[in-house]
Design an enzyme around this catalytic site. Sequence first.
Site, PDB file in Angstrom:
ATOM      1  N   GLU A 265     -11.962  66.441 -45.599  1.00 47.38           N
ATOM      2  CA  GLU A 265     -12.935  67.111 -44.873  1.00 47.38           C
ATOM      3  C   GLU A 265     -13.822  66.107 -44.435  1.00 47.38           C
ATOM      4  O   GLU A 265     -14.788  66.173 -45.252  1.00 47.38           O
ATOM      5  CB  GLU A 265     -13.432  68.426 -45.451  1.00 47.38           C
ATOM      6  CG  GLU A 265     -12.343  69.666 -45.536  1.00 47.38           C
ATOM      7  CD  GLU A 265     -12.768  70.745 -45.680  1.00 47.38           C
ATOM      8  OE1 GLU A 265     -12.353  71.721 -44.819  1.00 47.38           O
ATOM      9  OE2 GLU A 265     -13.903  71.201 -46.350  1.00 47.38           O
TER      10      GLU A 265
ATOM     11  N   GLY B 283     -18.405  72.007 -39.198  1.00 49.72           N
ATOM     12  CA  GLY B 283     -19.143  72.870 -38.546  1.00 49.72           C
ATOM     13  C   GLY B 283     -20.133  72.172 -37.407  1.00 49.72           C
ATOM     14  O   GLY B 283     -21.023  72.792 -36.851  1.00 49.72           O
TER      15      GLY B 283
ATOM     16  N   GLU C 284     -19.976  71.307 -48.990  1.00 45.93           N
ATOM     17  CA  GLU C 284     -21.139  72.154 -49.165  1.00 45.93           C
ATOM     18  C   GLU C 284     -21.593  72.110 -50.655  1.00 45.93           C
ATOM     19  O   GLU C 284     -22.907  72.256 -50.946  1.00 45.93           O
ATOM     20  CB  GLU C 284     -21.178  73.184 -48.428  1.00 45.93           C
ATOM     21  CG  GLU C 284     -21.209  73.068 -46.782  1.00 45.93           C
ATOM     22  CD  GLU C 284     -20.028  74.099 -45.991  1.00 45.93           C
ATOM     23  OE1 GLU C 284     -19.568  75.042 -46.572  1.00 45.93           O
ATOM     24  OE2 GLU C 284     -19.701  73.725 -44.760  1.00 45.93           O
TER      25      GLU C 284
ATOM     26  N   SER D 218     -14.121  71.433 -38.068  1.00 48.21           N
ATOM     27  CA  SER D 218     -13.681  72.088 -36.553  1.00 48.21           C
ATOM     28  C   SER D 218     -12.217  72.098 -35.970  1.00 48.21           C
ATOM     29  O   SER D 218     -12.078  71.825 -34.819  1.00 48.21           O
ATOM     30  CB  SER D 218     -14.585  71.146 -35.806  1.00 48.21           C
ATOM     31  OG  SER D 218     -16.002  71.209 -36.250  1.00 48.21           O
TER      32      SER D 218
ATOM     33  N   ASN E 224     -11.420  79.307 -45.193  1.00 49.30           N
ATOM     34  CA  ASN E 224     -12.567  79.266 -46.162  1.00 49.30           C
ATOM     35  C   ASN E 224     -13.756  80.006 -45.319  1.00 49.30           C
ATOM     36  O   ASN E 224     -14.358  79.690 -44.465  1.00 49.30           O
ATOM     37  CB  ASN E 224     -13.078  77.895 -46.206  1.00 49.30           C
ATOM     38  CG  ASN E 224     -14.391  77.754 -47.248  1.00 49.30           C
ATOM     39  OD1 ASN E 224     -14.872  78.853 -47.638  1.00 49.30           O
ATOM     40  ND2 ASN E 224     -14.844  76.272 -47.303  1.00 49.30           N
TER      41      ASN E 224
ATOM     42  N   LYS F 256     -16.651  80.655 -46.459  1.00 47.55           N
ATOM     43  CA  LYS F 256     -17.784  80.494 -46.877  1.00 47.55           C
ATOM     44  C   LYS F 256     -18.690  81.846 -47.306  1.00 47.55           C
ATOM     45  O   LYS F 256     -18.292  82.799 -47.811  1.00 47.55           O
ATOM     46  CB  LYS F 256     -18.642  79.681 -45.697  1.00 47.55           C
ATOM     47  CG  LYS F 256     -17.516  78.519 -45.587  1.00 47.55           C
ATOM     48  CD  LYS F 256     -18.193  77.288 -44.748  1.00 47.55           C
ATOM     49  CE  LYS F 256     -17.171  76.064 -44.228  1.00 47.55           C
ATOM     50  NZ  LYS F 256     -17.896  74.994 -43.652  1.00 47.55           N
TER      51      LYS F 256
ATOM     52  N   HIS G 187     -15.602  71.242 -52.132  1.00 49.19           N
ATOM     53  CA  HIS G 187     -16.119  71.229 -50.806  1.00 49.19           C
ATOM     54  C   HIS G 187     -17.357  70.578 -50.689  1.00 49.19           C
ATOM     55  O   HIS G 187     -18.376  70.482 -51.528  1.00 49.19           O
ATOM     56  CB  HIS G 187     -16.372  72.673 -50.457  1.00 49.19           C
ATOM     57  CG  HIS G 187     -16.427  72.958 -49.092  1.00 49.19           C
ATOM     58  ND1 HIS G 187     -17.469  72.701 -48.212  1.00 49.19           N
ATOM     59  CD2 HIS G 187     -15.568  73.344 -48.034  1.00 49.19           C
ATOM     60  CE1 HIS G 187     -17.485  72.951 -47.017  1.00 49.19           C
ATOM     61  NE2 HIS G 187     -16.065  73.163 -46.817  1.00 49.19           N
TER      62      HIS G 187
END
Length: 266
Positions: free
Chosen positions: A182, A188, A112, A228, A21, A23, A110
């Site tokens: 996730e 991250g 985010e 990660s 991904n 992003k 996702h």
Amino acid sequence: MYFCTEQKTTTIMRTKIVAGNWKMNLDVTASIELAESISKEITSLKTENTRIVVAPTAINLYPVTTHADLDNRVEIAAQNMHQATNGAFTGEISAEMIKNVGVQTVILGHSERRTYFNETDKALAEKVTTALKNELDVIFCFGEVLEERQSNNHFKVVESQLQNALFHLEEKDWKTIVLAYEPVWAIGTGETASPEQAQEMHAFIRTVIEKKFGKTTAQQISILYGGSVKPSNAKEIFSQPDVDGGLIGGAALNAVDFVALIKAIQ
Ligand code: 13P
């Protein structure tokens, strides 16, 4: 020719998957270069049992599908799409537009998107329906935040995310859905779920799916871990029996690291 008409509908059975991904990273040149580098690096690899997916930002989907010289093992995915067919939704892209540029897969849900763009389970349920109606494959993301894990609510949260966004589906729909667990606290942050934590949650996810859709579906779906993942920890995570691969952020932006992850799953 501007439009891609040649499209395939993949039948997804449980398979290994390494998905990147990207992003909101990489301009058009860098996106093409990265896709081509990955493609070049895998030419000598045997990856028959592994799907390799990269998800550039929306504006770079078309350049990558049309201008990058790619091995046909490299699949391109979109990072998001709107649930409506078309209309007054400034800044959004539709399922049809994604298919129209030769892309077969979309990432939905996702964290985010949920956190920064207020995507709700209800909206995600609609997005999944729209994607399937348009014969797009879906990589569906979900996972708990740190406080939810610390208060031992992570199983409950994950179960409700799955119920709210996916339990309106029929058994046949699962052929084109991949799940991506996730944990938000690992995205991250450099902090990874331990292989045991990943395995424990993935096994739980299969039981949730089994209760509603039956054992065959639960065993056939691919469940990716994201958060990660990097060359140094991939092998241990990927070797867990219920982990079928990874959805990768940071380490997917570097061809050498990404290919190391593909090697780690062989
Ligand atoms: P990182 O690998 O950078 O933690 O990101 C994971 C992710 O969000 C993939 O979708």
